[in-house]
Design an enzyme around this catalytic site. Structure first.
Site, PDB file in Angstrom:
ATOM      1  N   CYS A  37      -2.186 -18.192  14.124  1.00  0.00           N
ATOM      2  CA  CYS A  37      -1.890 -17.448  14.892  1.00  0.00           C
ATOM      3  C   CYS A  37      -1.583 -17.939  16.896  1.00  0.00           C
ATOM      4  O   CYS A  37      -2.528 -19.030  16.945  1.00  0.00           O
ATOM      5  CB  CYS A  37      -2.310 -16.023  15.623  1.00  0.00           C
ATOM      6  N   ARG A  45      -7.853  -9.123  10.893  1.00  0.00           N
ATOM      7  CA  ARG A  45      -7.664 -10.080  10.185  1.00  0.00           C
ATOM      8  C   ARG A  45      -9.044 -11.031  10.711  1.00  0.00           C
ATOM      9  O   ARG A  45      -8.164 -12.325  10.203  1.00  0.00           O
ATOM     10  CB  ARG A  45      -6.004 -10.115   9.813  1.00  0.00           C
ATOM     11  N   ARG A  63       0.685  -1.655  -0.153  1.00  0.00           N
ATOM     12  CA  ARG A  63       0.295   0.055  -0.074  1.00  0.00           C
ATOM     13  C   ARG A  63       0.825   1.256   0.016  1.00  0.00           C
ATOM     14  O   ARG A  63       0.106   2.225  -0.479  1.00  0.00           O
ATOM     15  CB  ARG A  63      -1.160  -0.194   1.732  1.00  0.00           C
ATOM     16  N   TYR A  64       1.909   1.124   0.919  1.00  0.00           N
ATOM     17  CA  TYR A  64       2.628   2.291   0.116  1.00  0.00           C
ATOM     18  C   TYR A  64       3.845   1.913   0.090  1.00  0.00           C
ATOM     19  O   TYR A  64       4.559   0.861  -0.215  1.00  0.00           O
ATOM     20  CB  TYR A  64       3.642   2.386   2.747  1.00  0.00           C
ATOM     21  N   CYS A 124      -9.433  -8.810  16.476  1.00  0.00           N
ATOM     22  CA  CYS A 124      -8.590  -9.179  15.588  1.00  0.00           C
ATOM     23  C   CYS A 124      -8.860  -8.277  14.177  1.00  0.00           C
ATOM     24  O   CYS A 124     -10.132  -8.427  13.796  1.00  0.00           O
ATOM     25  CB  CYS A 124      -8.492 -10.357  15.454  1.00  0.00           C
ATOM     26  N   ASP A 181     -10.441  -0.779  14.735  1.00  0.00           N
ATOM     27  CA  ASP A 181     -10.934  -1.000  12.969  1.00  0.00           C
ATOM     28  C   ASP A 181     -12.166  -1.696  13.118  1.00  0.00           C
ATOM     29  O   ASP A 181     -12.741  -2.356  13.649  1.00  0.00           O
ATOM     30  CB  ASP A 181     -10.132  -2.374  12.559  1.00  0.00           C
ATOM     31  N   ASP A 219      -6.642   3.435  10.727  1.00  0.00           N
ATOM     32  CA  ASP A 219      -6.342   3.326   9.537  1.00  0.00           C
ATOM     33  C   ASP A 219      -7.585   2.928   8.586  1.00  0.00           C
ATOM     34  O   ASP A 219      -8.532   2.697   9.246  1.00  0.00           O
ATOM     35  CB  ASP A 219      -5.947   1.232   9.676  1.00  0.00           C
ATOM     36  N   LYS A 262      -2.187   4.367   6.993  1.00  0.00           N
ATOM     37  CA  LYS A 262      -2.661   4.980   8.735  1.00  0.00           C
ATOM     38  C   LYS A 262      -2.710   6.566   8.818  1.00  0.00           C
ATOM     39  O   LYS A 262      -1.285   6.767   8.306  1.00  0.00           O
ATOM     40  CB  LYS A 262      -1.665   4.231   8.831  1.00  0.00           C
ATOM     41  N   ARG A 288       7.526   0.141   1.893  1.00  0.00           N
ATOM     42  CA  ARG A 288       7.622  -0.720   2.436  1.00  0.00           C
ATOM     43  C   ARG A 288       6.736  -1.949   2.162  1.00  0.00           C
ATOM     44  O   ARG A 288       5.152  -1.387   1.983  1.00  0.00           O
ATOM     45  CB  ARG A 288       7.329  -0.377   3.772  1.00  0.00           C
ATOM     46  N   CYS A 331      -6.680 -12.560  19.120  1.00  0.00           N
ATOM     47  CA  CYS A 331      -7.746 -11.528  20.054  1.00  0.00           C
ATOM     48  C   CYS A 331      -8.792 -11.813  19.214  1.00  0.00           C
ATOM     49  O   CYS A 331      -8.897 -11.529  18.118  1.00  0.00           O
ATOM     50  CB  CYS A 331      -6.658 -10.765  19.568  1.00  0.00           C
TER      51      CYS A 331
HETATM   52  C1  PLP Z   1       0.240  -0.837   8.614  1.00  0.00           C
HETATM   53  C2  PLP Z   1       0.777  -0.830   7.836  1.00  0.00           C
HETATM   54  C3  PLP Z   1       2.254  -0.892   7.397  1.00  0.00           C
HETATM   55  C4  PLP Z   1       3.382  -0.046   7.892  1.00  0.00           C
HETATM   56  O1  PLP Z   1       3.208   1.226   8.537  1.00  0.00           O
HETATM   57  P1  PLP Z   1       3.598   2.074   9.071  1.00  0.00           P
HETATM   58  O2  PLP Z   1       3.452   2.933   9.648  1.00  0.00           O
HETATM   59  O3  PLP Z   1       5.570   2.527   8.810  1.00  0.00           O
HETATM   60  O4  PLP Z   1       3.960   0.731  10.930  1.00  0.00           O
HETATM   61  C5  PLP Z   1       2.583  -1.826   5.942  1.00  0.00           C
HETATM   62  N1  PLP Z   1       1.175  -1.975   4.745  1.00  0.00           N
HETATM   63  C6  PLP Z   1       0.720  -2.049   5.523  1.00  0.00           C
HETATM   64  C7  PLP Z   1      -0.128  -1.809   4.373  1.00  0.00           C
HETATM   65  C8  PLP Z   1       0.641  -1.811   6.638  1.00  0.00           C
HETATM   66  O5  PLP Z   1      -1.531  -1.175   6.485  1.00  0.00           O
HETATM   67  S1  SF4 Z   2      -4.864  -8.898  16.468  1.00  0.00           S
HETATM   68 FE1  SF4 Z   2      -5.355 -11.353  14.526  1.00  0.00          FE
HETATM   69  S2  SF4 Z   2      -3.417 -11.048  14.044  1.00  0.00           S
HETATM   70 FE2  SF4 Z   2      -2.054  -9.881  15.630  1.00  0.00          FE
HETATM   71  S3  SF4 Z   2      -1.969 -11.484  17.395  1.00  0.00           S
HETATM   72 FE3  SF4 Z   2      -4.730 -11.515  17.664  1.00  0.00          FE
HETATM   73  S4  SF4 Z   2      -5.374 -13.133  16.344  1.00  0.00           S
HETATM   74 FE4  SF4 Z   2      -3.692 -12.689  15.164  1.00  0.00          FE
END
Ligand code: PLP
Ligand code: SF4
Length: 357
Positions: A114, A123, A101-102, A121, A283, A320, A327, A105, A118
Site C-alpha cells: 500500500c 490485513r 467466501r461468497y 489494518c 477487526d 466481519d 460480514k 464474488r 493504516c
Molecule cells: C467484504 C468481502 C467481499 C465484499 O463483500 P460486499 O458485502 O459485497 O462488500 C467479498 N469477499 C470477501 C472475502 C470479503 O471479505
Molecule cells: S487498511 Fe490495510 S490494506 Fe487498506 S490501505 Fe490501509 S494498510 Fe493498506
C-alpha cells in the site's frame, strides 16, 4: 461546512516516510519515542505519504490523520483474542491472490503493498514490503480460477492497494477481467485518491474503465480531514469519468467515534459524490485494541445519525465475524417480533409503535 485542510507549520516531505527516524525528523513524533516505534516497525509496516504527512497538524496531539498512520507504542499490546488473520481469509483462498467466501464474488489481490499503512489494518500481517504479490504465472492462475467458475459475477480488487499498479498494468488487468464473459462488475478497493491523489492521472482513470463491464471504486475513508482539496479533486476526476464511487469507513476510537465527526465525514463524502456504504466495526487485528469501540457504542452512533442526518449519509454498520463466517449488519435494530405478525417498531426519536404485517 466544507472540509478544510489543516494548515501544518511544517513543510511536506518530498518522499514517503518509511522509518521511525524519518518521522522524528519531520517533527511527527518526539525523539524519545524512537526505540519503541522501531520495535513497532519491526512487526508492522510503516509508511506515511507526503500528502498525508502534509495534512497532519503536529501541534494537535489528537490529530486524526496522525492517529491513523503514525505508529504508536500501543501497537505492542497484543490481546489473546487478536488474530493474524482476523476475518479468516486463509481457509477461503483456493489459489494465491484469490479469496472466495461468497457465492457470486471473489477478492483478487494483485499486490500486497500500500502507499500508506493504516495502523489498524485488518490485513496488517499480510501487507507490506517483503510480503508477496502475484507474479505473472500466479496472476494467470488466479484469473483461470475466476474464468472457470460461472457463478462469479464480481471481482473485488483489493490487497494491498491495487491503485498503485501502473496505468498500463491496470488497463491490462481490467481488460483481462472484461474478457471473462460471466463477469458483470469490477470493483476496486483503494485509499489512493486520498493518500496519494497525484496517482489519479487521466491515464489511470482511462485504465480503470473496461470495454464491456463497469468498474466501481470503493474508497476507504475515515475522517473528513483526510478529504483535502487534492483528494477531492482526485475523486472528482474519477466520478467525472463516470466511475461510480462508494466509501467504506472503519469505526475508530478517538478518531471518528462521535456523532459530529461521523456526520461531517459522511457529508463530506456525499459532497464529493461518494456514497458511504459500510461502517466497519474494528477487526481483531493484532495490536489494534486501542482503536476498537464496543458494538453498543457503534449502534448508539448509528442510532443518533438515523433521522437527523440525510439518508444518503447513512452507511450500513457491519461486523466481519472472526473465523471467516462473513460480514453481517449489526444494527441497531428497530423491530421487536411478538409473533403472529405483531411487531413493535421504534421511530428515530425512540418512541415505540405497534405494527401488523
Ligand atoms: C467484504 C468481502 C467481499 C465484499 O463483500 P460486499 O458485502 O459485497 O462488500 C467479498 N469477499 C470477501 C472475502 C470479503 O471479505
Ligand atoms: S487498511 Fe490495510 S490494506 Fe487498506 S490501505 Fe490501509 S494498510 Fe493498506
Amino acid at each position: 461546512m466544507a472540509p478544510t485542510q489543516s494548515l501544518p507549520d511544517h513543510s511536506p516531505p518530498a518522499r514517503t516516510l518509511r522509518r521511525p527516524a524519518e518521522l522524528v525528523e519531520q517533527g511527527l513524533v518526539s525523539a524519545e519515542r524512537l526505540p519503541a516505534l522501531e520495535a513497532v516497525a519491526r512487526s508492522f509496516a510503516v509508511a506515511v505519504t507526503p500528502a498525508m504527512a502534509a495534512a497532519i497538524d503536529p501541534a494537535d496531539p489528537a490529530d486524526p490523520i496522525a492517529a491513523q498512520f503514525v505508529p504508536s507504542e500501543a501497537e505492542l499490546t497484543v490481546l489473546p483474542e487478536e488474530r493474524a488473520d482476523p476475518i479468516g481469509d486463509e481457509p477461503f483462498s483456493p489459489v494465491k491472490g484469490i479469496v472466495h467466501r461468497y457465492h457470486d464474488r471473489v477478492l483478487l489481490k494483485p499486490v500486497h503493498v500500500c502507499p500508506i499503512y493504516c495502523r489498524f489494518c485488518f490485513r496488517r500481517e499480510m501487507v507490506g514490503p517483503g510480503g508477496e504479490g502475484l507474479d505473472a504465472a500466479e496472476l494467470d492462475a488466479a484469473l483461470a480460477y475466476i474464468a472457470s467458475r460461472p457463478q462469479i459475477w464480481e471481482v473485488v480488487m483489493t490487497g494491498g492497494d491495487p491503485m498503485i499498479l501502473a496505468p498500463r498494468r491496470m488497463a491490462e488487468l481490467v481488460e483481462r477481467l472484461n474478457a471473462i464473459a460471466h463477469l458483470g462488475l469490477v470493483r476496486i478497493h483503494t485509499r489512493v485518491p486520498i493518500v496519494d491523489p497525484d496517482r489519479i492521472t487521466a491515464e489511470l482513470v482511462a485504465a480503470l474503465k473496461g470495454s464491456r463491464i463497469p468498474t466501481w471504486v470503493m474508497l476507504h475513508s475515515n475522517h473528513w480531514q483526510e478529504l483535502t482539496q487534492a483528494a477531492r479533486a482526485a475523486i472528482g476526476r474519477l466520478v467525472d469519468a463516470g466511475i461510480p464511487m462508494l466509501a467504506q469507513t472503519v469505526l475508530l476510537k478517538g478518531i471518528n467515534d462521535d456523532v459530529e465527526t461521523l456526520t461531517r465525514t459522511f457529508r463530506a463524502l456525499v459532497g464529493a459524490r461518494v456514497k458511504p456504504h459500510y461502517l466497519h466495526h474494528g477487526d481483531l487485528a493484532k495490536g489494534t485494541s486501542h482503536f476498537r469501540t464496543s458494538l453498543a457504542e457503534g449502534q448508539a452512533l448509528m442510532r443518533a445519525l438515523r433521522g437527523d442526518v440525510s439518508g444518503l449519509c447513512q452507511p450500513t454498520y457491519v461486523l466481519d465475524i472472526p473465523g471467516g463466517h462473513g460480514k453481517v449488519p449489526v444494527g441497531p435494530g428497530y423491530l421487536t417480533d411478538h409473533g403472529d405478525g405483531q411487531w413493535t417498531v421504534e421511530d428515530p426519536r425512540g418512541n415505540r409503535h405497534a405494527y401488523r404485517g
